[in-house]
Design a protein around this motif. Structure first.
Motif, PDB file in Angstrom:
ATOM      1  N   ILE A  34       0.875  -1.165   0.000  1.00  0.00           N
ATOM      2  CA  ILE A  34       0.000   0.000   0.000  1.00  0.00           C
ATOM      3  C   ILE A  34       0.913   1.216   0.000  1.00  0.00           C
ATOM      4  O   ILE A  34       1.792   1.339   0.858  1.00  0.00           O
ATOM      5  N   ALA A  35       0.729   2.093  -0.965  1.00  0.00           N
ATOM      6  CA  ALA A  35       1.560   3.289  -1.086  1.00  0.00           C
ATOM      7  C   ALA A  35       0.837   4.482  -0.481  1.00  0.00           C
ATOM      8  O   ALA A  35      -0.358   4.674  -0.719  1.00  0.00           O
ATOM      9  N   LEU A  36       1.570   5.270   0.300  1.00  0.00           N
ATOM     10  CA  LEU A  36       1.019   6.493   0.883  1.00  0.00           C
ATOM     11  C   LEU A  36       1.632   7.685   0.167  1.00  0.00           C
ATOM     12  O   LEU A  36       2.845   7.728  -0.040  1.00  0.00           O
ATOM     13  N   HIS A  37       0.769   8.630  -0.207  1.00  0.00           N
ATOM     14  CA  HIS A  37       1.215   9.832  -0.900  1.00  0.00           C
ATOM     15  C   HIS A  37       0.498  11.034  -0.317  1.00  0.00           C
ATOM     16  O   HIS A  37      -0.692  10.962  -0.024  1.00  0.00           O
ATOM     17  N   GLY A  38       1.205  12.137  -0.168  1.00  0.00           N
ATOM     18  CA  GLY A  38       0.568  13.373   0.241  1.00  0.00           C
ATOM     19  C   GLY A  38       0.888  13.761   1.665  1.00  0.00           C
ATOM     20  O   GLY A  38       1.852  13.295   2.266  1.00  0.00           O
ATOM     21  N   THR A  39       0.040  14.638   2.194  1.00  0.00           N
ATOM     22  CA  THR A  39       0.224  15.136   3.550  1.00  0.00           C
ATOM     23  C   THR A  39      -1.105  15.112   4.282  1.00  0.00           C
ATOM     24  O   THR A  39      -2.178  15.069   3.667  1.00  0.00           O
ATOM     25  N   LEU A  40      -1.009  15.154   5.592  1.00  0.00           N
ATOM     26  CA  LEU A  40      -2.206  15.195   6.421  1.00  0.00           C
ATOM     27  C   LEU A  40      -1.938  16.128   7.589  1.00  0.00           C
ATOM     28  O   LEU A  40      -1.049  15.865   8.400  1.00  0.00           O
ATOM     29  N   ASP A  41      -2.682  17.222   7.642  1.00  0.00           N
ATOM     30  CA  ASP A  41      -2.596  18.126   8.782  1.00  0.00           C
ATOM     31  C   ASP A  41      -3.629  17.693   9.811  1.00  0.00           C
ATOM     32  O   ASP A  41      -4.805  17.572   9.496  1.00  0.00           O
ATOM     33  N   ILE A  42      -3.158  17.450  11.018  1.00  0.00           N
ATOM     34  CA  ILE A  42      -4.057  17.131  12.112  1.00  0.00           C
ATOM     35  C   ILE A  42      -4.178  18.393  12.957  1.00  0.00           C
ATOM     36  O   ILE A  42      -3.248  18.759  13.672  1.00  0.00           O
ATOM     37  N   THR A  43      -5.308  19.028  12.825  1.00  0.00           N
ATOM     38  CA  THR A  43      -5.537  20.285  13.515  1.00  0.00           C
ATOM     39  C   THR A  43      -6.215  20.030  14.855  1.00  0.00           C
ATOM     40  O   THR A  43      -6.853  18.998  15.064  1.00  0.00           O
ATOM     41  N   ARG A  44      -6.105  20.980  15.735  1.00  0.00           N
ATOM     42  CA  ARG A  44      -6.668  20.820  17.076  1.00  0.00           C
ATOM     43  C   ARG A  44      -8.109  21.325  17.078  1.00  0.00           C
ATOM     44  O   ARG A  44      -8.456  22.326  17.692  1.00  0.00           O
ATOM     45  N   ASP A  45      -8.956  20.595  16.349  1.00  0.00           N
ATOM     46  CA  ASP A  45     -10.374  20.940  16.245  1.00  0.00           C
ATOM     47  C   ASP A  45     -11.147  19.675  15.884  1.00  0.00           C
ATOM     48  O   ASP A  45     -10.575  18.587  15.827  1.00  0.00           O
ATOM     49  N   ARG A  46     -12.432  19.804  15.656  1.00  0.00           N
ATOM     50  CA  ARG A  46     -13.254  18.621  15.345  1.00  0.00           C
ATOM     51  C   ARG A  46     -12.847  17.968  14.033  1.00  0.00           C
ATOM     52  O   ARG A  46     -12.872  16.747  13.910  1.00  0.00           O
ATOM     53  N   GLU A  47     -12.493  18.785  13.042  1.00  0.00           N
ATOM     54  CA  GLU A  47     -12.048  18.205  11.763  1.00  0.00           C
ATOM     55  C   GLU A  47     -10.753  17.422  11.966  1.00  0.00           C
ATOM     56  O   GLU A  47     -10.569  16.346  11.399  1.00  0.00           O
ATOM     57  N   GLY A  48      -9.848  17.937  12.779  1.00  0.00           N
ATOM     58  CA  GLY A  48      -8.618  17.218  13.097  1.00  0.00           C
ATOM     59  C   GLY A  48      -8.903  15.891  13.779  1.00  0.00           C
ATOM     60  O   GLY A  48      -8.257  14.883  13.498  1.00  0.00           O
ATOM     61  N   LEU A  49      -9.879  15.886  14.657  1.00  0.00           N
ATOM     62  CA  LEU A  49     -10.276  14.646  15.324  1.00  0.00           C
ATOM     63  C   LEU A  49     -10.853  13.654  14.323  1.00  0.00           C
ATOM     64  O   LEU A  49     -10.514  12.470  14.344  1.00  0.00           O
ATOM     65  N   ARG A  50     -11.706  14.134  13.409  1.00  0.00           N
ATOM     66  CA  ARG A  50     -12.276  13.240  12.383  1.00  0.00           C
ATOM     67  C   ARG A  50     -11.170  12.652  11.507  1.00  0.00           C
ATOM     68  O   ARG A  50     -11.168  11.450  11.210  1.00  0.00           O
ATOM     69  N   ARG A  51     -10.233  13.488  11.084  1.00  0.00           N
ATOM     70  CA  ARG A  51      -9.125  13.010  10.248  1.00  0.00           C
ATOM     71  C   ARG A  51      -8.284  11.976  10.993  1.00  0.00           C
ATOM     72  O   ARG A  51      -7.883  10.959  10.426  1.00  0.00           O
ATOM     73  N   THR A  52      -8.035  12.232  12.271  1.00  0.00           N
ATOM     74  CA  THR A  52      -7.234  11.307  13.067  1.00  0.00           C
ATOM     75  C   THR A  52      -7.950   9.970  13.230  1.00  0.00           C
ATOM     76  O   THR A  52      -7.326   8.906  13.140  1.00  0.00           O
ATOM     77  N   ARG A  53      -9.244  10.009  13.450  1.00  0.00           N
ATOM     78  CA  ARG A  53     -10.009   8.752  13.549  1.00  0.00           C
ATOM     79  C   ARG A  53     -10.016   7.997  12.227  1.00  0.00           C
ATOM     80  O   ARG A  53      -9.909   6.762  12.211  1.00  0.00           O
ATOM     81  N   ASP A  54     -10.147   8.718  11.107  1.00  0.00           N
ATOM     82  CA  ASP A  54     -10.082   8.073   9.787  1.00  0.00           C
ATOM     83  C   ASP A  54      -8.713   7.433   9.563  1.00  0.00           C
ATOM     84  O   ASP A  54      -8.609   6.318   9.063  1.00  0.00           O
ATOM     85  N   LEU A  55      -7.659   8.156   9.940  1.00  0.00           N
ATOM     86  CA  LEU A  55      -6.301   7.633   9.798  1.00  0.00           C
ATOM     87  C   LEU A  55      -6.117   6.383  10.644  1.00  0.00           C
ATOM     88  O   LEU A  55      -5.604   5.367  10.175  1.00  0.00           O
ATOM     89  N   LYS A  56      -6.548   6.445  11.887  1.00  0.00           N
ATOM     90  CA  LYS A  56      -6.431   5.293  12.792  1.00  0.00           C
ATOM     91  C   LYS A  56      -7.209   4.091  12.262  1.00  0.00           C
ATOM     92  O   LYS A  56      -6.706   2.963  12.271  1.00  0.00           O
ATOM     93  N   ALA A  57      -8.429   4.320  11.778  1.00  0.00           N
ATOM     94  CA  ALA A  57      -9.238   3.213  11.246  1.00  0.00           C
ATOM     95  C   ALA A  57      -8.560   2.576  10.037  1.00  0.00           C
ATOM     96  O   ALA A  57      -8.550   1.345   9.891  1.00  0.00           O
ATOM     97  N   THR A  58      -7.971   3.407   9.176  1.00  0.00           N
ATOM     98  CA  THR A  58      -7.284   2.880   7.992  1.00  0.00           C
ATOM     99  C   THR A  58      -6.058   2.070   8.397  1.00  0.00           C
ATOM    100  O   THR A  58      -5.847   0.952   7.915  1.00  0.00           O
TER     101      THR A  58
END
Length: 90
Positions: A34-58
């Motif tokens: 599985i190849a990973l490309h790009g960047t991911l900003d984890i911000t200290r807000d609800r969107e950052g939490l959603r992104r972090t949960r998506d990342l963890k689930a993946t």
């Protein structure tokens, strides 16, 4: 621009075509890697939490897929086949 997962049914190592995208980070599926490309900003807000949960689930899905197999020590590197083309200057 915030992009959500492009493939909610992403199954690690199941095919060579599906992609899961979290913000600007893409997980490109493959049967041997599985190849990973790009960047991911984890911000200290609800969107950052959603992104972090998506990342963890993946990542959890990838770990589960790997733990459920009898794995070789290392996947062999597959050289790309060279394609012969006609010389346009001949």
């Amino acid at each position: 621009m915030t992009r959500r997962k492009t493939d909610p049914a992403f199954t690690p190592f199941a095919d060579d075509s599906s992609v899961r995208t979290i913000a600007d980070l893409s997980f490109e599926n493959g049967t041997s890697r599985i190849a990973l490309h790009g960047t991911l900003d984890i911000t200290r807000d609800r969107e950052g939490l959603r992104r972090t949960r998506d990342l963890k689930a993946t990542l959890d899905a990838i770990v589960t897929a790997l733990e459920g197999e009898d794995l070789p020590e290392q996947v062999a590197e597959e050289p790309e086949a060279a394609e012969k083309v006609q010389n346009p200057f001949a």
